[in-house]
Design a protein around this motif. Sequence first.
Motif, PDB file in Angstrom:
ATOM      1  N   ASP A 286      -8.284   4.679 -44.155  1.00 43.16           N
ATOM      2  CA  ASP A 286      -6.831   4.779 -44.002  1.00 43.16           C
ATOM      3  C   ASP A 286      -6.425   4.540 -42.551  1.00 43.16           C
ATOM      4  OD1 ASP A 286      -4.092   5.573 -44.882  1.00 43.16           O
ATOM      5  OD2 ASP A 286      -4.470   7.256 -43.525  1.00 43.16           O
ATOM      6  N   LEU A 287      -7.132   5.143 -41.614  1.00 39.16           N
ATOM      7  CA  LEU A 287      -6.797   4.986 -40.204  1.00 39.16           C
ATOM      8  C   LEU A 287      -6.937   3.534 -39.755  1.00 39.16           C
ATOM      9  CD1 LEU A 287      -8.456   8.179 -38.675  1.00 39.16           C
ATOM     10  CD2 LEU A 287      -6.034   7.590 -38.560  1.00 39.16           C
ATOM     11  N   VAL A 288      -8.021   2.897 -40.137  1.00 39.64           N
ATOM     12  CA  VAL A 288      -8.241   1.500 -39.741  1.00 39.64           C
ATOM     13  C   VAL A 288      -7.209   0.591 -40.398  1.00 39.64           C
ATOM     14  CG1 VAL A 288      -9.852  -0.444 -39.857  1.00 39.64           C
ATOM     15  CG2 VAL A 288     -10.681   1.839 -39.253  1.00 39.64           C
ATOM     16  N   GLY A 289      -6.899   0.857 -41.654  1.00 32.20           N
ATOM     17  CA  GLY A 289      -5.895   0.057 -42.340  1.00 32.20           C
ATOM     18  C   GLY A 289      -4.535   0.131 -41.667  1.00 32.20           C
ATOM     19  N   ARG A 290      -4.209   1.293 -41.130  1.00 35.54           N
ATOM     20  CA  ARG A 290      -2.896   1.494 -40.514  1.00 35.54           C
ATOM     21  C   ARG A 290      -2.839   1.111 -39.040  1.00 35.54           C
ATOM     22  NH1 ARG A 290      -1.472   7.557 -42.334  1.00 35.54           N
ATOM     23  NH2 ARG A 290       0.365   7.152 -41.043  1.00 35.54           N
ATOM     24  N   THR A 291      -3.986   0.993 -38.396  1.00 36.59           N
ATOM     25  CA  THR A 291      -3.979   0.742 -36.951  1.00 36.59           C
ATOM     26  C   THR A 291      -4.567  -0.602 -36.538  1.00 36.59           C
ATOM     27  OG1 THR A 291      -6.145   1.813 -36.629  1.00 36.59           O
ATOM     28  CG2 THR A 291      -4.181   3.215 -36.465  1.00 36.59           C
ATOM     29  N   VAL A 292      -5.358  -1.219 -37.404  1.00 32.93           N
ATOM     30  CA  VAL A 292      -6.119  -2.400 -36.985  1.00 32.93           C
ATOM     31  C   VAL A 292      -5.858  -3.630 -37.844  1.00 32.93           C
ATOM     32  CG1 VAL A 292      -8.445  -3.349 -36.644  1.00 32.93           C
ATOM     33  CG2 VAL A 292      -7.970  -0.959 -36.032  1.00 32.93           C
ATOM     34  N   LEU A 293      -5.898  -3.471 -39.147  1.00 32.12           N
ATOM     35  CA  LEU A 293      -6.014  -4.633 -40.033  1.00 32.12           C
ATOM     36  C   LEU A 293      -4.799  -5.552 -40.021  1.00 32.12           C
ATOM     37  CD1 LEU A 293      -7.910  -3.184 -43.124  1.00 32.12           C
ATOM     38  CD2 LEU A 293      -8.798  -4.235 -41.032  1.00 32.12           C
ATOM     39  N   ALA A 294      -3.609  -5.022 -39.827  1.00 35.38           N
ATOM     40  CA  ALA A 294      -2.421  -5.892 -39.835  1.00 35.38           C
ATOM     41  C   ALA A 294      -2.530  -6.948 -38.746  1.00 35.38           C
ATOM     42  CB  ALA A 294      -1.156  -5.067 -39.662  1.00 35.38           C
ATOM     43  N   ARG A 295      -2.929  -6.538 -37.536  1.00 36.98           N
ATOM     44  CA  ARG A 295      -3.042  -7.523 -36.460  1.00 36.98           C
ATOM     45  C   ARG A 295      -4.202  -8.484 -36.728  1.00 36.98           C
ATOM     46  NH1 ARG A 295      -4.723  -7.369 -30.147  1.00 36.98           N
ATOM     47  NH2 ARG A 295      -3.912  -9.438 -29.668  1.00 36.98           N
ATOM     48  N   VAL A 296      -5.294  -7.972 -37.260  1.00 41.14           N
ATOM     49  CA  VAL A 296      -6.432  -8.842 -37.566  1.00 41.14           C
ATOM     50  C   VAL A 296      -6.007  -9.943 -38.532  1.00 41.14           C
ATOM     51  CG1 VAL A 296      -8.701  -8.949 -38.702  1.00 41.14           C
ATOM     52  CG2 VAL A 296      -8.175  -7.088 -37.104  1.00 41.14           C
ATOM     53  N   PHE A 297      -5.283  -9.602 -39.573  1.00 37.13           N
ATOM     54  CA  PHE A 297      -4.834 -10.607 -40.546  1.00 37.13           C
ATOM     55  C   PHE A 297      -3.885 -11.606 -39.908  1.00 37.13           C
ATOM     56  CE2 PHE A 297      -5.624  -7.273 -44.025  1.00 37.13           C
ATOM     57  CZ  PHE A 297      -6.913  -7.756 -44.234  1.00 37.13           C
ATOM     58  N   ARG A 298      -2.993 -11.135 -39.036  1.00 33.13           N
ATOM     59  CA  ARG A 298      -2.066 -12.059 -38.374  1.00 33.13           C
ATOM     60  C   ARG A 298      -2.820 -13.062 -37.509  1.00 33.13           C
ATOM     61  NH1 ARG A 298       1.014  -7.240 -37.688  1.00 33.13           N
ATOM     62  NH2 ARG A 298       0.431  -7.097 -35.483  1.00 33.13           N
ATOM     63  N   VAL A 299      -3.844 -12.592 -36.817  1.00 27.03           N
ATOM     64  CA  VAL A 299      -4.638 -13.494 -35.980  1.00 27.03           C
ATOM     65  C   VAL A 299      -5.436 -14.468 -36.842  1.00 27.03           C
ATOM     66  CG1 VAL A 299      -6.528 -13.610 -34.303  1.00 27.03           C
ATOM     67  CG2 VAL A 299      -4.739 -11.888 -34.039  1.00 27.03           C
ATOM     68  N   LEU A 300      -6.013 -13.984 -37.921  1.00 25.09           N
ATOM     69  CA  LEU A 300      -6.768 -14.866 -38.821  1.00 25.09           C
ATOM     70  C   LEU A 300      -5.899 -15.988 -39.367  1.00 25.09           C
ATOM     71  CD1 LEU A 300      -8.959 -12.418 -40.944  1.00 25.09           C
ATOM     72  CD2 LEU A 300      -9.780 -14.145 -39.345  1.00 25.09           C
ATOM     73  N   LEU A 301      -4.632 -15.686 -39.607  1.00 29.02           N
ATOM     74  CA  LEU A 301      -3.708 -16.666 -40.172  1.00 29.02           C
ATOM     75  C   LEU A 301      -2.947 -17.451 -39.101  1.00 29.02           C
ATOM     76  CD1 LEU A 301      -2.306 -14.507 -43.101  1.00 29.02           C
ATOM     77  CD2 LEU A 301      -3.987 -16.339 -43.241  1.00 29.02           C
ATOM     78  N   ASN A 302      -3.357 -17.270 -37.847  1.00 27.34           N
ATOM     79  CA  ASN A 302      -2.731 -17.990 -36.732  1.00 27.34           C
ATOM     80  C   ASN A 302      -1.284 -17.589 -36.489  1.00 27.34           C
ATOM     81  OD1 ASN A 302      -4.575 -19.460 -35.305  1.00 27.34           O
ATOM     82  ND2 ASN A 302      -4.303 -21.342 -36.463  1.00 27.34           N
ATOM     83  N   ALA A 303      -0.894 -16.431 -36.997  1.00 23.11           N
ATOM     84  CA  ALA A 303       0.454 -15.939 -36.730  1.00 23.11           C
ATOM     85  C   ALA A 303       0.537 -15.308 -35.346  1.00 23.11           C
ATOM     86  CB  ALA A 303       0.865 -14.922 -37.793  1.00 23.11           C
ATOM     87  N   GLU A 304      -0.605 -14.927 -34.799  1.00 22.80           N
ATOM     88  CA  GLU A 304      -0.701 -14.417 -33.439  1.00 22.80           C
ATOM     89  C   GLU A 304      -1.911 -15.060 -32.783  1.00 22.80           C
ATOM     90  OE1 GLU A 304      -0.807 -10.218 -32.880  1.00 22.80           O
ATOM     91  OE2 GLU A 304       0.966  -9.842 -34.121  1.00 22.80           O
ATOM     92  N   PRO A 305      -1.898 -15.211 -31.459  1.00 23.43           N
ATOM     93  CA  PRO A 305      -3.054 -15.807 -30.796  1.00 23.43           C
ATOM     94  C   PRO A 305      -4.235 -14.848 -30.748  1.00 23.43           C
ATOM     95  CG  PRO A 305      -1.437 -15.113 -29.173  1.00 23.43           C
ATOM     96  CD  PRO A 305      -0.787 -14.934 -30.517  1.00 23.43           C
ATOM     97  N   ALA A 306      -5.420 -15.400 -30.807  1.00 22.62           N
ATOM     98  CA  ALA A 306      -6.634 -14.606 -30.652  1.00 22.62           C
ATOM     99  C   ALA A 306      -6.838 -14.259 -29.182  1.00 22.62           C
ATOM    100  CB  ALA A 306      -7.834 -15.380 -31.181  1.00 22.62           C
ATOM    101  N   ILE A 307      -7.615 -13.230 -28.928  1.00 23.03           N
ATOM    102  CA  ILE A 307      -7.981 -12.847 -27.564  1.00 23.03           C
ATOM    103  C   ILE A 307      -9.020 -13.835 -27.041  1.00 23.03           C
ATOM    104  CG2 ILE A 307      -9.102 -11.078 -26.161  1.00 23.03           C
ATOM    105  CD1 ILE A 307      -7.979  -8.992 -28.100  1.00 23.03           C
ATOM    106  N   GLN A 308      -8.805 -14.343 -25.863  1.00 19.09           N
ATOM    107  CA  GLN A 308      -9.726 -15.317 -25.277  1.00 19.09           C
ATOM    108  C   GLN A 308     -10.767 -14.675 -24.366  1.00 19.09           C
ATOM    109  OE1 GLN A 308      -9.651 -18.585 -26.231  1.00 19.09           O
ATOM    110  NE2 GLN A 308      -8.039 -17.887 -27.639  1.00 19.09           N
ATOM    111  N   LYS A 309     -10.410 -13.571 -23.752  1.00 22.12           N
ATOM    112  CA  LYS A 309     -11.329 -12.928 -22.800  1.00 22.12           C
ATOM    113  C   LYS A 309     -12.450 -12.228 -23.546  1.00 22.12           C
ATOM    114  CE  LYS A 309     -11.538  -9.554 -19.046  1.00 22.12           C
ATOM    115  NZ  LYS A 309     -10.785  -8.543 -18.258  1.00 22.12           N
ATOM    116  N   PRO A 310     -13.713 -12.501 -23.208  1.00 26.72           N
ATOM    117  CA  PRO A 310     -14.832 -11.837 -23.893  1.00 26.72           C
ATOM    118  C   PRO A 310     -14.795 -10.327 -23.681  1.00 26.72           C
ATOM    119  CG  PRO A 310     -15.612 -13.721 -22.629  1.00 26.72           C
ATOM    120  CD  PRO A 310     -14.187 -13.490 -22.226  1.00 26.72           C
ATOM    121  N   PRO A 311     -15.065  -9.547 -24.720  1.00 24.79           N
ATOM    122  CA  PRO A 311     -15.127  -8.090 -24.538  1.00 24.79           C
ATOM    123  C   PRO A 311     -16.256  -7.731 -23.581  1.00 24.79           C
ATOM    124  CG  PRO A 311     -15.012  -8.680 -26.869  1.00 24.79           C
ATOM    125  CD  PRO A 311     -15.274  -9.940 -26.117  1.00 24.79           C
ATOM    126  N   GLY A 312     -15.993  -6.789 -22.698  1.00 23.26           N
ATOM    127  CA  GLY A 312     -17.019  -6.344 -21.771  1.00 23.26           C
ATOM    128  C   GLY A 312     -18.062  -5.483 -22.466  1.00 23.26           C
TER     129      GLY A 312
END
Length: 208
Positions: free
Chosen positions: A160-186
């Motif tokens: 429930d927590l991940v669904g409400r805090t993470v997945l919406a943005r992940v889906f938007r990025v997958l569908l190119n509705a938002e840009p992906a992060i370019q900087k590699p995670p440290g």
Amino acid sequence: MVRAGGSQLRGAELSRHILLSAKNVFLEVGFERASMDAVAARAGTSKRSLYAHFESKDKLFLAVLDLVRELYLGKLRTPGDYAADPVEAVTLFCGRFQQLLTWEPQVRTCRLSISAVERLPDSAQAYYDAMFASMYARLAEYLAERYEKDSAAAMALAEDLVGRTVLARVFRVLLNAEPAIQKPPGEDAAVENVDLAPIRRVVSAVLS
């Protein structure tokens, strides 16, 4: 033949080198267009050596997903690594998960797994296990310990927590509705390029 530091790679070291090379080939050209010839050339090894380690492209691809899981979990860590306060620990853990999943190479890996699913049905399950099941398990274990919940309740809360805090943005990025992060995670589990405020509000409301 590929060499490192003047010595020929062998065994597990060569296998890992092949997987890292194959990961790049798959990401660059896709599953269908990737060939064992291209992987062997990228790895600087022979096709005979490649087939000695991975007998088919399908098995090579699934092994690449195992490698992705290893690399990803090393960067994700566990909630307790982020903060002593449970609300802040879960907030940062979810933020880091969002950061990792919306990083451009990881977005391409997800799309690649989806594109390969009809030819290789196990690929989607392997990707889910690598990127989601492992994360849910780590978060659920933390919640069970901190909030004295049984395993089923802790898993439901984690999802429930991940669904409400993470997945919406992940889906938007997958569908190119938002840009992906370019900087590699440290490697230090720092959470960057993620808006933590809405995540913190949700986690605080649920856990406080």
